[in-house]
Design a protein around this motif. Structure first.
Motif, PDB file in Angstrom:
ATOM      1  N   GLU A  75      64.529  49.131  16.012  1.00 48.63           N
ATOM      2  CA  GLU A  75      64.750  50.211  15.196  1.00 48.63           C
ATOM      3  C   GLU A  75      63.518  51.148  14.808  1.00 48.63           C
ATOM      4  OE1 GLU A  75      65.576  48.893  10.661  1.00 48.63           O
ATOM      5  OE2 GLU A  75      67.099  48.646  12.216  1.00 48.63           O
ATOM      6  N   ASP A  76      62.427  50.433  14.801  1.00 50.12           N
ATOM      7  CA  ASP A  76      61.039  51.088  14.412  1.00 50.12           C
ATOM      8  C   ASP A  76      60.226  51.525  15.754  1.00 50.12           C
ATOM      9  OD1 ASP A  76      59.112  51.336  11.888  1.00 50.12           O
ATOM     10  OD2 ASP A  76      57.991  50.615  13.683  1.00 50.12           O
ATOM     11  N   ASP A  77      59.774  52.642  15.628  1.00 46.13           N
ATOM     12  CA  ASP A  77      58.941  53.091  16.772  1.00 46.13           C
ATOM     13  C   ASP A  77      57.738  52.311  16.898  1.00 46.13           C
ATOM     14  OD1 ASP A  77      61.031  55.102  17.245  1.00 46.13           O
ATOM     15  OD2 ASP A  77      59.772  56.772  16.246  1.00 46.13           O
ATOM     16  N   ILE A  78      57.047  51.909  16.077  1.00 48.61           N
ATOM     17  CA  ILE A  78      55.977  51.457  16.150  1.00 48.61           C
ATOM     18  C   ILE A  78      55.948  49.924  16.679  1.00 48.61           C
ATOM     19  CG2 ILE A  78      53.640  50.510  14.926  1.00 48.61           C
ATOM     20  CD1 ILE A  78      53.843  53.688  15.522  1.00 48.61           C
ATOM     21  N   VAL A  79      57.020  49.312  16.036  1.00 48.95           N
ATOM     22  CA  VAL A  79      57.215  48.071  16.387  1.00 48.95           C
ATOM     23  C   VAL A  79      57.747  48.217  17.975  1.00 48.95           C
ATOM     24  CG1 VAL A  79      58.874  45.990  16.514  1.00 48.95           C
ATOM     25  CG2 VAL A  79      58.217  47.015  14.313  1.00 48.95           C
ATOM     26  N   ALA A  83      55.346  46.151  21.214  1.00 48.57           N
ATOM     27  CA  ALA A  83      56.224  45.646  22.419  1.00 48.57           C
ATOM     28  C   ALA A  83      55.868  46.055  23.462  1.00 48.57           C
ATOM     29  CB  ALA A  83      57.584  45.369  21.898  1.00 48.57           C
ATOM     30  N   MET A  84      56.061  47.408  23.959  1.00 44.71           N
ATOM     31  CA  MET A  84      55.889  47.895  25.217  1.00 44.71           C
ATOM     32  C   MET A  84      54.445  47.637  25.717  1.00 44.71           C
ATOM     33  SD  MET A  84      57.587  51.968  25.119  1.00 44.71           S
ATOM     34  CE  MET A  84      58.082  52.063  23.400  1.00 44.71           C
ATOM     35  N   LEU A  85      53.658  47.494  24.767  1.00 43.82           N
ATOM     36  CA  LEU A  85      52.093  47.249  25.360  1.00 43.82           C
ATOM     37  C   LEU A  85      51.976  45.766  25.661  1.00 43.82           C
ATOM     38  CD1 LEU A  85      49.272  47.915  25.774  1.00 43.82           C
ATOM     39  CD2 LEU A  85      48.852  47.765  23.307  1.00 43.82           C
ATOM     40  N   ALA A 101      61.370  56.058  28.427  1.00 46.95           N
ATOM     41  CA  ALA A 101      62.212  56.512  27.327  1.00 46.95           C
ATOM     42  C   ALA A 101      61.425  57.074  26.240  1.00 46.95           C
ATOM     43  CB  ALA A 101      63.078  55.475  26.846  1.00 46.95           C
ATOM     44  N   ALA A 102      60.267  56.311  25.904  1.00 48.44           N
ATOM     45  CA  ALA A 102      59.590  56.663  24.610  1.00 48.44           C
ATOM     46  C   ALA A 102      58.772  57.986  24.966  1.00 48.44           C
ATOM     47  CB  ALA A 102      58.591  55.411  24.412  1.00 48.44           C
ATOM     48  N   LEU A 103      58.334  58.243  26.064  1.00 42.98           N
ATOM     49  CA  LEU A 103      57.605  59.440  26.517  1.00 42.98           C
ATOM     50  C   LEU A 103      58.409  60.674  26.193  1.00 42.98           C
ATOM     51  CD1 LEU A 103      55.247  58.367  29.484  1.00 42.98           C
ATOM     52  CD2 LEU A 103      54.520  58.692  26.963  1.00 42.98           C
ATOM     53  N   THR A 107      57.797  62.324  19.202  1.00 44.55           N
ATOM     54  CA  THR A 107      56.424  61.804  18.868  1.00 44.55           C
ATOM     55  C   THR A 107      55.941  60.717  19.773  1.00 44.55           C
ATOM     56  OG1 THR A 107      57.336  60.332  17.227  1.00 44.55           O
ATOM     57  CG2 THR A 107      56.574  62.654  16.573  1.00 44.55           C
ATOM     58  N   VAL A 108      54.993  60.222  19.873  1.00 44.16           N
ATOM     59  CA  VAL A 108      54.432  58.994  20.772  1.00 44.16           C
ATOM     60  C   VAL A 108      53.418  58.315  19.945  1.00 44.16           C
ATOM     61  CG1 VAL A 108      52.641  60.343  22.085  1.00 44.16           C
ATOM     62  CG2 VAL A 108      54.005  58.401  23.071  1.00 44.16           C
ATOM     63  N   ALA A 109      53.379  57.163  19.991  1.00 48.42           N
ATOM     64  CA  ALA A 109      52.576  56.069  19.291  1.00 48.42           C
ATOM     65  C   ALA A 109      51.453  55.833  20.377  1.00 48.42           C
ATOM     66  CB  ALA A 109      53.320  54.789  18.798  1.00 48.42           C
ATOM     67  N   ALA A 110      50.128  55.472  19.895  1.00 48.13           N
ATOM     68  CA  ALA A 110      49.218  55.094  20.748  1.00 48.13           C
ATOM     69  C   ALA A 110      49.551  53.977  21.555  1.00 48.13           C
ATOM     70  CB  ALA A 110      47.823  55.020  19.787  1.00 48.13           C
ATOM     71  N   PRO A 111      50.030  52.771  21.153  1.00 49.26           N
ATOM     72  CA  PRO A 111      50.276  51.724  22.084  1.00 49.26           C
ATOM     73  C   PRO A 111      51.227  52.135  23.248  1.00 49.26           C
ATOM     74  CG  PRO A 111      50.481  51.124  19.973  1.00 49.26           C
ATOM     75  CD  PRO A 111      50.248  52.533  19.887  1.00 49.26           C
TER      76      PRO A 111
END
Length: 160
Positions: A75-79, A83-85, A101-103, A107-111
């Motif tokens: 549920e957490d975007d950073i987690v 995991a994607m990385l 999906a994340a892109l 917002t987007v996280a560095a990993p």
């Protein structure tokens, strides 16, 4: 009191301090199993740190991939991003649908962008162009540009 972002798990603190080895030492296999279990912990900070540490670990196998796949749906975007990385480092094809999906998010996280660069898939180009536009976050801009370049190189017939 510290402002440092830390897990609540004493075990994870030992892993971070490199006092609980995850490979190459006695007890490392059990430590790795404990780390994998913490990727599903109820405490968000513990999940976040466990997934980050697992992603950085060279270990691979069905249990590691299963934990990372589960975390990619967290549920957490950073987690999810960590995991994607971790998935992209092991098998880009496993990470690709999650990165796609994340892109598309607001917002987007560095990993996630680091994972996109590792996936280096032409299907990511259009979404990465949006993230590569100049913004007030030059670090994210640079990661997006790197990922975009990797994906563009993968789509170029001369690079194959």
């Amino acid at each position: 009191m510290s402002d440092r972002y830390e897990p609540t798990s004493d075990f994870l603190k030992l892993v971070i301090a490199e006092r609980a080895p995850l490979s190459g030492a006695e007890g490392a296999e059990e430590n790795l199993r404990r780390l994998i279990a913490l990727t599903a912990d109820a405490d968000r900070a513990n999940r976040d740190w466990a997934v980050l540490l697992l992603s950085q670990e060279e270990a691979d196998g069905p249990d590691v991939r299963e934990a990372l796949l589960r975390a990619a749906r967290d549920e957490d975007d950073i987690v999810q991003a960590e995991a994607m990385l971790g998935l992209a480092q092991r098998d880009a094809s496993l990470a690709l649908p999650f990165v796609q999906a994340a892109l598309m998010a607001k917002t987007v996280a560095a990993p996630t962008l680091e994972a996109a660069a590792l996936c280096a898939h032409p299907s990511l180009i259009a979404d990465l162009k949006v993230w590569a536009e100049p913004s007030d976050d030059t670090y994210i801009d640079a990661l997006a540009a790197e990922a975009l370049a990797a994906c563009a190189a993968a789509s170029s017939p001369s690079e194959q």
